[in-house]
Design an enzyme around this catalytic site. Sequence first.
Site, PDB file in Angstrom:
ATOM      1  CB  ALA A 117      -4.438  -1.271  -3.548  1.00 54.76           C
ATOM      2  CB  SER A 118      -3.556   4.300  -3.953  1.00 47.73           C
ATOM      3  OG  SER A 118      -4.957   4.178  -4.568  1.00 47.73           O
ATOM      4  CG  ASN A 119      -8.120   3.486   0.316  1.00 42.04           C
ATOM      5  OD1 ASN A 119      -8.428   2.409   1.008  1.00 42.04           O
ATOM      6  ND2 ASN A 119      -8.025   4.697   0.792  1.00 42.04           N
ATOM      7  CG  PHE A 120      -5.032  -2.490   0.447  1.00 43.40           C
ATOM      8  CD1 PHE A 120      -5.057  -3.777  -0.436  1.00 43.40           C
ATOM      9  CD2 PHE A 120      -3.865  -1.855   0.405  1.00 43.40           C
ATOM     10  CE1 PHE A 120      -4.063  -4.033  -1.110  1.00 43.40           C
ATOM     11  CE2 PHE A 120      -2.771  -2.147  -0.117  1.00 43.40           C
ATOM     12  CZ  PHE A 120      -2.818  -3.198  -1.060  1.00 43.40           C
ATOM     13  CE  LYS A 144      -1.556   9.927   2.028  1.00 42.15           C
ATOM     14  NZ  LYS A 144      -0.514   8.654   1.914  1.00 42.15           N
ATOM     15  CG  HIS A 188      -4.688  11.273   4.133  1.00 43.65           C
ATOM     16  ND1 HIS A 188      -4.801  11.661   2.706  1.00 43.65           N
ATOM     17  CD2 HIS A 188      -4.943   9.930   4.243  1.00 43.65           C
ATOM     18  CE1 HIS A 188      -5.787  10.831   2.093  1.00 43.65           C
ATOM     19  NE2 HIS A 188      -5.407   9.544   2.818  1.00 43.65           N
ATOM     20  N   GLY A 216       0.849  -1.077   0.004  1.00 39.70           N
ATOM     21  CA  GLY A 216      -0.203   0.141   0.076  1.00 39.70           C
ATOM     22  C   GLY A 216       0.825   1.280   0.017  1.00 39.70           C
ATOM     23  CB  THR A 267       1.298   6.028  -2.505  1.00 39.87           C
ATOM     24  OG1 THR A 267       1.435   6.906  -1.187  1.00 39.87           O
ATOM     25  CG2 THR A 267       0.238   5.311  -2.126  1.00 39.87           C
ATOM     26  N   GLY A 277      -2.085   8.761  -2.655  1.00 39.01           N
ATOM     27  CA  GLY A 277      -2.042   7.875  -3.891  1.00 39.01           C
ATOM     28  C   GLY A 277      -3.545   7.647  -4.496  1.00 39.01           C
ATOM     29  CB  THR A 278      -6.722   7.305  -2.245  1.00 42.58           C
ATOM     30  OG1 THR A 278      -6.216   6.009  -1.504  1.00 42.58           O
ATOM     31  CG2 THR A 278      -8.314   6.759  -2.485  1.00 42.58           C
TER      32      THR A 278
END
Length: 237
Positions: free
Chosen positions: A100-103, A139, A135, A75, A77, A145-146
């Site tokens: 994935a940018s978000n799971f 971060k 966020h 995950g 990014t 990324g999402t």
Amino acid sequence: MKIALIGYGKMGKMIEQIAISRGHEIVSVIDIDNQEEFESERFATADVAIEFTSPTAAYGNYLKCWKKGVKVVSGSTGWMKEHGDDVKQQTTNGQTLFWASNFSIGVAIFSAVNRYLARIMNQFPQYDVEMEETHHVHKLDHPSGTAITLGEEIVEALDRKTGWAEDTTDPSLLRIDHIRRGEVPGIHTVRYDSDADLITISHDAHSRKGFALGAVLAAEYTKDHQGLLTISDMFKF
């Protein structure tokens, strides 16, 4: 299933709890202070490594996993611009990465809604579109990324947008704003605004639990698949 964890912060610890609750075994835990664990026999027994670290460390971690024949779920990014082509080549040549940018399952659903709405709005140029993501203060990368993934989905569907950017006034670009505050797990909002009205869709994560569960589900999927995988492979919307 035997799982290795790479990155043992809040997300790594939550993934560990969920993985164990689903009957999996954590055979190796790697963090910044024990990088030699990549060379251990324990690590090499893992079916899948779940990796949540940093943009600068992620690609190197993938290479260490593949060297030992371990599939990767990640995950992280921020590495795609520099190493995206390298990853595509590696996965074409037999390695496996589920990225994935978000799971979050909720984000997967939100993404499907985002794509559908963008296709509709392509017919209505009176609506301009912009995005905002919020966020926690820890971060480092921005936009998230999402947000980039959601933004690229919009750009692909809208003829009037040629790309995305932060802090832009160019009408041909989708503007993505970022906010960092407190311990916010993640909020992503898409707004279509016209002189007549405003249409908004938003996903607001209550905790990291949804992300952690999704990562474990991805690991279960990855164990029996190979190549470059992502959420769209696991969830068919």
